[in-house]
Write a protein that holds these residues in place. Structure first.
Motif, PDB file in Angstrom:
ATOM      1  N   LEU A  16       0.823  -1.165   0.000  1.00  0.00           N
ATOM      2  CA  LEU A  16       0.000   0.000   0.000  1.00  0.00           C
ATOM      3  C   LEU A  16       0.869   1.230   0.000  1.00  0.00           C
ATOM      4  O   LEU A  16       1.681   1.335   0.787  1.00  0.00           O
ATOM      5  CB  LEU A  16      -0.855  -0.018   1.238  1.00  0.00           C
ATOM      6  CG  LEU A  16      -1.590  -1.369   1.366  1.00  0.00           C
ATOM      7  CD1 LEU A  16      -2.349  -1.455   2.687  1.00  0.00           C
ATOM      8  CD2 LEU A  16      -2.542  -1.583   0.281  1.00  0.00           C
ATOM      9  N   PHE A  66      -9.029   0.119  -3.531  1.00  0.00           N
ATOM     10  CA  PHE A  66      -9.040   1.055  -2.413  1.00  0.00           C
ATOM     11  C   PHE A  66     -10.482   1.436  -2.097  1.00  0.00           C
ATOM     12  O   PHE A  66     -11.283   1.676  -2.998  1.00  0.00           O
ATOM     13  CB  PHE A  66      -8.253   2.329  -2.751  1.00  0.00           C
ATOM     14  CG  PHE A  66      -6.770   2.109  -2.890  1.00  0.00           C
ATOM     15  CD1 PHE A  66      -5.922   2.322  -1.806  1.00  0.00           C
ATOM     16  CD2 PHE A  66      -6.227   1.692  -4.090  1.00  0.00           C
ATOM     17  CE1 PHE A  66      -4.563   2.125  -1.927  1.00  0.00           C
ATOM     18  CE2 PHE A  66      -4.869   1.489  -4.215  1.00  0.00           C
ATOM     19  CZ  PHE A  66      -4.032   1.703  -3.126  1.00  0.00           C
ATOM     20  N   SER A 105      -7.136  -2.260   0.073  1.00  0.00           N
ATOM     21  CA  SER A 105      -6.611  -1.256   0.988  1.00  0.00           C
ATOM     22  C   SER A 105      -7.795  -0.446   1.498  1.00  0.00           C
ATOM     23  O   SER A 105      -8.313   0.412   0.796  1.00  0.00           O
ATOM     24  CB  SER A 105      -5.605  -0.341   0.275  1.00  0.00           C
ATOM     25  OG  SER A 105      -5.169   0.677   1.146  1.00  0.00           O
TER      26      SER A 105
END
Length: 572
Positions: free
Chosen positions: A10, A532, A496
């Motif tokens: 990340l 994400f 993420s």
């Protein structure tokens, strides 16, 4: 893919396109005053990288795999983003966080060091900030595409970089506000301009670039908040220069600190038992946990000489986001857990050629700061109190079924969201988090060293395949449990999940700066993918960064379309 998947950070980035800024240069009189405040010599500080940092650094050397970026779009009056002011703010933060100004020296595959030269003067700090600051006239998409797919921006001597862009079209009269997606709309639309630009304001794009081995995504967001807090404060330029001077004097004018000003590596912050029995038990537990990670779903890949990462992003208006959060709460889960279920159902619908008898495994990041040793924190009290730039993440997996029943799919969706929540909580609350982190760091570090040496030898034409070892293998879990065929352990993708970022950005403390857009990610390896999910400015944002040349044509597009359909269908 064998063993626990090594995720693209990340949670797995040298572009030399300089545009001369139209903003004025700093006052020569101020520079002359700052030049008078000097300490005699630069004091170098250094420390070796830990295994986790090495596992990010070694793969990044060639093309910048893992190099992070954080993009923020905002509106501001021109006076607040003039180069002298931005440079001073950036200098203050680089002074507070020495890792940003450090460099990397590689002596061997297991001896890579951060080296930081203490600034000899305030002007030295300003020069460092100036050398790592660039103004451009690119749009958001151009900035991100250049960073992800162009020549590498960062290097061993440039671990962080700041780009401030004023797109050319922002110099034109401001167009009418772009309508937001409505509650009744069936299509998930991409957000563009979130706020009107009032007279005297312009649109700007900020790109914060940093090596992943310097820190994690939370460090990026905290840095961005501090940056805007200083930039949008009521202090004028002279007062900000006074802050810089005072902070340099307090750190470096007199005797240099004897202890290192660089935060320790992740492994040094986590307590390790000195008991041999406990170390053996930790090794066995780690092997058992590895053996239990089963996943058999993969996006079909293709070979392509060129990597090209794209980041399709969707955003939902505040009213719909509130409704989604409310619905998740009613079902006892968070948006993060729901997104695991979204990916599970989307893959079941889009991956028609997948084997439904094998589960879907996805990985995500775990914040390890709560597990830090207090004794180690006290030993590094100054560095830890003043800097949040250090790497403190581990990984955990969520495993969900890959099939869908013909009936009751909404009930199935929420059940899988609760499964994801339970698995995430189990990973975070496990008593073995610390020992597994050490074992994983050791394994990933060793694997990174082997691959780095092999890559270098292949490049030099000296690589020879290793011969089978004549010495017996060390004891493993296979010597304890009955023999069994290992199951597949492929991960579909990484997630993420950053949560509510409005909890990290103090928007009210910089009212003159109106943030409206946030995008984050990293330079990727061939065939990589990372989703994400976060809320920002009251909106839910979902983005998918992936190498569009690394997968069979159409398969990721179908999956991404189904992600949108699932959000619409189940979250509302």
């Amino acid at each position: 893919m064998s063993g626990l998947p090594t995720p693209p950070p990340l949670d797995d980035t040298e572009y030399e396109h300089y545009v001369e800024s139209s903003l004025p240069e700093p006052s020569t009189n101020a520079a002359a005053v700052l030049d008078e405040m000097k300490c005699p010599t630069k004091v170098p500080y250094e420390r070796r990288m830990g295994d986790t940092e090495l596992s990010y650094f070694l793969p990044s050397r060639q093309t910048g795999v893992n190099d992070m970026y954080l993009h923020l779009g905002f509106h501001a009056p021109e006076r607040l983003v003039r180069r002298p002011r931005v440079r001073t703010v950036y200098a203050i933060l680089r002074l507070r966080h020495p890792m940003l100004s450090a460099r990397v020296e590689m002596h061997d595959y297991d001896d890579v060091r951060f080296v930081y030269d203490a600034p000899s003067s305030v002007e030295d700090v300003l020069d460092d900030a100036e050398a790592n600051l660039e103004y451009r006239h690119q749009s958001k998409d151009e900035l991100i595409d250049t960073y992800l797919n162009g020549p590498r921006t960062l290097s061993n001597t440039r671990l962080s970089y700041l780009i401030l862009s004023q797109p050319t079209d922002s110099l034109l009269p401001t167009p009418p506000r772009t309508p937001s997606p409505s509650n009744s709309g069936s299509d998930v639309q991409q957000l563009h301009d979130a706020e009107d630009v009032v007279p005297g304001e312009h649109s700007y794009e900020l790109l914060i670039c940093a090596m992943h081995f310097l820190g994690d995504g939370m460090a990026l967001h905290q840095f961005a908040n501090d940056f805007f807090g200083l930039l949008g404060s009521e202090k004028d330029d002279a007062e900000l220069e006074a802050v810089l001077e005072a902070e340099w004097r307090s750190r470096w004018e007199n005797d240099a600190p004897e202890t290192s000003v660089l935060p320790s590596c992740l492994e040094d912050h986590l307590p390790v038992s000195s008991s041999r029995f406990r170390r053996v038990a930790a090794s066995i537990d780690f092997q058992l946990s590895q053996a239990s990670q089963t996943g058999g779903q993969n996006f079909p890949r293709r070979k392509h000489p060129d990597r090209h990462t794209i980041v399709p992003t969707v955003s939902f208006p505040e009213d719909r986001t509130k409704a989604m959060l409310r619905k998740c709460k009613e079902h006892g889960v968070s948006i993060s857990a729901a997104l695991f279920a979204v990916c599970s159902v989307a893959w079941a619908r889009a991956g028609s050629s997948a084997r439904g008898d094998l589960p879907t495994m996805m990985y995500s990041a775990l914040n390890l700061r709560p597990y830090f040793s207090k004794a180690k924190e006290q030993a590094q009290e100054r560095a830890l109190q003043e800097s949040y730039w250090f790497l403190a993440i581990g990984y955990f997996n969520v495993i969900l079924p890959s099939f869908l029943p013909k009936e009751g799919q909404e009930k199935t969706f929420w059940h899988r969201a609760r499964m994801a929540k339970a698995q995430s909580a189990r990973a975070a609350k496990s008593k073995m988090v610390v020992s597994r982190t050490h074992e994983m760091a050791r394994e990933r570090g060793e694997r990174a060293r082997i691959w780095a040496r092999e890559d270098d030898e292949k490049e030099r034409g000296t690589w020879v395949p290793p011969k089978p070892s004549a010495s017996p293998a060390p004891p493993s879990i296979k010597d304890i449990l009955p023999a069994r065929t290992p199951g597949p352990s492929s991960a579909l993708l990484g997630l993420s999940l950053l949560g509510n970022l409005d909890g990290m950005y103090s928007h009210a403390s910089f009212p003159a700066l109106k943030l409206h857009t946030l995008t984050t990610g990293s330079r990727q390896r061939h065939g990589a993918m990372l989703l994400f999910g976060y809320t920002f400015k009251g909106r839910l944002w979902v983005s998918l960064g992936y190498d569009e040349n690394g997968f069979e044509e159409g398969v990721v597009e179908r999956f991404w379309k189904e992600v949108g359909n699932c959000v619409e269908e189940y979250l509302g």
